[in-house]
Design an enzyme around this catalytic site. Structure first.
Site, short mmCIF file in Angstrom:
data_model
loop_
_atom_site.label_atom_id
_atom_site.label_comp_id
_atom_site.label_asym_id
_atom_site.label_seq_id
_atom_site.Cartn_x
_atom_site.Cartn_y
_atom_site.Cartn_z
N ASP A 166 -13.52 0.44 -10.47
CA ASP A 166 -12.10 0.09 -10.56
C ASP A 166 -11.32 1.32 -11.05
O ASP A 166 -10.42 1.22 -11.89
CB ASP A 166 -11.87 -1.11 -11.49
CG ASP A 166 -10.46 -1.68 -11.34
OD1 ASP A 166 -9.71 -1.20 -10.46
OD2 ASP A 166 -10.10 -2.59 -12.10
N LEU A 186 -7.04 5.15 -4.86
CA LEU A 186 -6.77 6.57 -4.58
C LEU A 186 -5.27 6.88 -4.61
O LEU A 186 -4.89 8.05 -4.56
CB LEU A 186 -7.38 6.97 -3.23
CG LEU A 186 -8.91 6.92 -3.16
CD1 LEU A 186 -9.40 7.34 -1.78
CD2 LEU A 186 -9.55 7.80 -4.23
#
Lengths: 307, 428
Positions: free
Chosen positions: B306, B65
């Site tokens: 991922d 993130l």
């Protein structure tokens, strides 16, 4: 046939017909270099930029002479004298150059794919003058031109390539080009310098140098790519030269009319002895001369293409 | 808020369910799942899901993130928006932020920020070692108390075997999985898979054994200390073989792979498109086939993305210097549904790898449709054809090799904690 591609990025993208078109065109351009007045007006008003991110004498000079003999204006940019050292990206450099409206940009870069990236950004024709360990198409074309000139053919030749195949763009481009012809290609060198899967390109691997040169029509020697870490793939240069250096005794095993090629720069006494490099079988300087003709042909074809 | 989802094909692997049912949601909880529910209360938002599949919200156990530190690449806000668009209701974010999530302050920041800005559930993954250096253990206990659900030095292997051993032993205290990024540093001085494509491109290459050696080492250590181990973003057939063999002897090994490893081969890198640069690299056709087989025979438990968003500047450069990663949250489910369309997996098995299995590994009370459990639900059309357009991504990362691809199957509605957080324009 007519040339239709915008760029010359690699041999892999070329058809056999396109390769032959370049070689045939180069035949006529070779004569120009041998005249007293070595200039024709073919590319008058055209601008050729050579953009070199890696050191080069031969290729760069060859391109510049080729362009000048065709009356193009040439501008040389080296990475160490360009905004690259100020941190400018290739993308921004390309955009700036494009704004100056060159017709052709000749790029050499230490990273594979850089010319492809450049070609996506600019409308000018892009010529790959060597990108990392990927391709060196003009070298392969001048090598083929030289083989054809000396042997009157390409089909049927036994070609042995010796050295740091893993890091060699010259080897790759030559293999891609020679695959279009009925040739037998043997790669030789220390196993650390022969990439796994190289056979998938249709070549043979022979680690033993004596067996590799047997019955060869052409022996192409490569240099250890020190700048690409080549030295770490062997215990020492001395040991390499003992096992893989091309010596006169090797030539006895090859065909009687074998030719010895080297893309340069040579490490004399390492991959090739003086005796062989300067001997009667060597066509190394012919390669250099032919390089100008082949590059003239390429510049001519790219700038003359129909929009 | 009360929501009644009518007549959807409810597939819930955890409860072995696959039938046309209604679901009634009240106060963030699934209150009732039954045939033809008729709630006679006011203010019920009724959703007609006929012809569509209703499933537990997907769980992505491996995302980046980028917040804190790299908000120009992604933020918790944009990353979770991308997640819910892609059908994910929970994400586990990796520790390679700046500062690294190797202490409770960073863990607390992520959790707090996710509460304020996030549109789905965010579970932080702590680092195994301080600053991801592979030397000293991070404060795993303190991070656990603050809310991490796993530990990983993702992006790097823990090079020192003794340090990994300690981490595996220490993590037992908290019953959290150790997630291993398998990559032998010394064999990984390249950018693409070592194989036929790298021979052609001349790009510096990484052999599959760089992954397989560490897979085997890490499994051996885990077995020795009797700890659970999860191997993430597995890409090579050799790894799948080794994991399958180990699973027969030792039952605390799990692993995941990502959609790009069963969708693309290393051939894609011949374009020099930096969006095909990932770590581990895209591998051979044989490896891609092995991924599919591993998913089919249950060697591979989980599909993760991922999700690695990057800014344009990081990708719009030469291949060698481009950063690795694919912005994956918005294409993962569509790409994975191809496994169902191709007959590799049943719909229920595919969903299991996105819901039940990651929930079980991470001990989360999500990934299921059980009365009394949190209402994290998606509604999707498995047959809807759509074209990937990176310009419409909710993620800041537009780095995808799938731009322009036609995919079959799309998430249409996402409910997190009983609230509708995403509705696709295609869902009337």
């Amino acid at each position: 046939m007519k040339w239709s591609k915008k760029d010359l990025l690699g041999i892999r993208e070329l058809s056999k017909e396109e390769i032959l078109l370049i070689l045939d065109s180069a035949d006529s351009f070779k004569d120009i270099s041998r005249r007293e007045v070595k200039k024709v007006p073919t590319l008058r008003g055209k601008t050729v930029i050579t953009l070199f991110y890696e050191p080069s004498t031969r290729t760069r000079t060859s391109f510049e002479i080729a362009a000048k003999r065709l009356s193009a204006d040439t501008i040389n940019i080296s990475a160490n004298t360009s905004s690259h050292v100020k941190g400018e990206t290739l993308k921004d450099t390309a955009r700036n150059l494009e704004s100056m409206r060159p017709d052709v940009i000749v790029i050499r870069h230490n990273m594979p794919g850089a010319p492809h990236m450049l070609s996506r950004i600019v409308d000018s024709s892009v010529i790959n003058a060597g990108d990392g360990a990927h391709e060196h198409p003009t070298q392969a074309l001048l090598d083929l031109f030289t083989m054809r000139e000396k042997k009157d053919r390409i089909d049927g030749l036994n070609i042995t390539i010796v050295g740091d195949i893993a890091h060699s763009r010259v080897a790759r481009s030559n293999i891609f080009a020679l695959r279009h012809f009925n040739t037998r290609i043997t790669c030789s060198g220390p196993p650390t310098m022969i990439p796994p899967d190289i056979e998938s390109l249709g070549v043979h691997v022979e680690y033993d140098m004596n067996r590799a040169v047997k019955d060869a029509d052409v022996i192409m020697m490569l240099r250890i790519q020190k700048e690409r870490g080549g030295i770490s793939y062997i215990p020492s240069v001395k040991e390499y030269s003992i096992i893989y250096g091309l010596k006169a005794e090797h030539l006895k095993k090859a065909k009687k009319d074998v030719i010895i090629m080297h893309p340069g720069p040579m490490n004399r006494g390492v991959e090739i002895t003086d005796e062989v490099a300067d001997g009667p079988y060597s066509v190394i300087l012919d390669q250099v001369e032919n390089g100008v003709a082949v590059r003239m042909a390429i510049l001519y074809l790219l700038t003359g293409r129909e929009a | 808020m009360k929501i009644l989802i009518k007549k959807g094909r409810v597939i819930d692997p955890k409860n072995g369910r696959d039938e046309i049912l209604d679901i009634f949601i009240n106060g963030g909880i699934i209150e009732k799942i039954d045939k033809n529910i008729r709630e006679k209360v006011d203010n019920v938002h009724v959703i007609d899901a006929s012809g569509l599949i209703v499933a537990p919200g997907l769980i992505d156990m491996h995302v980046h993130l980028r917040e804190p530190g790299y908000e120009y690449k992604e933020s918790i806000r944009t990353g979770t928006m991308a997640a819910v668009k892609g059908g994910f209701t929970s994400v586990v974010c990796m520790a390679n932020t700046d500062p690294v999530n190797d202490n409770k302050s960073v863990t607390e920041f992520i959790i707090k920020q996710a509460k304020v800005e996030g549109v789905c559930r965010v579970f932080p993954c702590g680092a195994i070692t301080r600053n991801l250096k592979g030397e000293e253990l991070a404060e795993i206990g303190e991070m656990y108390a603050a809310g991490i659900v796993a530990i990983s030095d993702d992006g790097k292997s823990v090079k020192n075997s003794e340090t990994l051993r300690k981490a595996l032993e220490y993590a037992k205290l908290f019953h959290i999985p150790v997630i291993s990024h398998c990559e032998d540093e010394d064999l990984s001085k390249g950018f693409v898979h070592e194989g036929k494509a790298s021979v052609m491109s001349g790009l510096d290459a990484v052999p599959a054994i760089a992954e397989e050696i560490i897979v085997k080492r890490d499994m051996a250590i885990a077995q020795y200390v009797n700890s659970p181990l999860h191997l993430t973003h597995i890409s090579s057939g050799g790894s799948v073989d080794a994991i399958g063999e180990m699973k027969r002897r030792y039952n605390q090994i799990t692993c995941d792979t990502c959609p790009h490893y069963f969708t693309l081969t290393d051939k894609a890198t011949l374009s020099f498109d930096t969006n095909t640069k990932v770590n581990p690299p895209l591998r051979s056709k044989e490896d891609v086939d092995a991924m599919k087989e591993g998913l089919r025979n249950e060697t591979i438990d989980i599909i993760a993305t991922d999700h690695a968003p990057h800014d344009v500047t990081s990708k719009d450069v030469e291949f060698n210097i481009a950063t690795s990663g694919i912005s994956g949250l918005e294409t993962a489910f569509g790409l994975s549904l191809a496994l169902v369309h191709e007959g590799v997996l049943s719909m229920k098995t595919l969903l299991k790898k996105f819901t039940e299995n990651p929930a079980k590994l991470l001990k989360l009370p999500h990934g299921e449709l059980t009365p009394g459990s949190p209402a994290d639900i998606i509604i999707f059309n498995p047959d809807l054809e759509w074209t990937v357009d990176r310009n419409t991504f909710a993620s800041k990362g537009k780095n995808t090799p799938f731009h322009g691809w036609n995919l079959k199957g799309k998430n249409l509605l996402t409910i997190v904690d009983g609230k509708i957080v995403y509705r696709d324009p295609a869902f009337k």
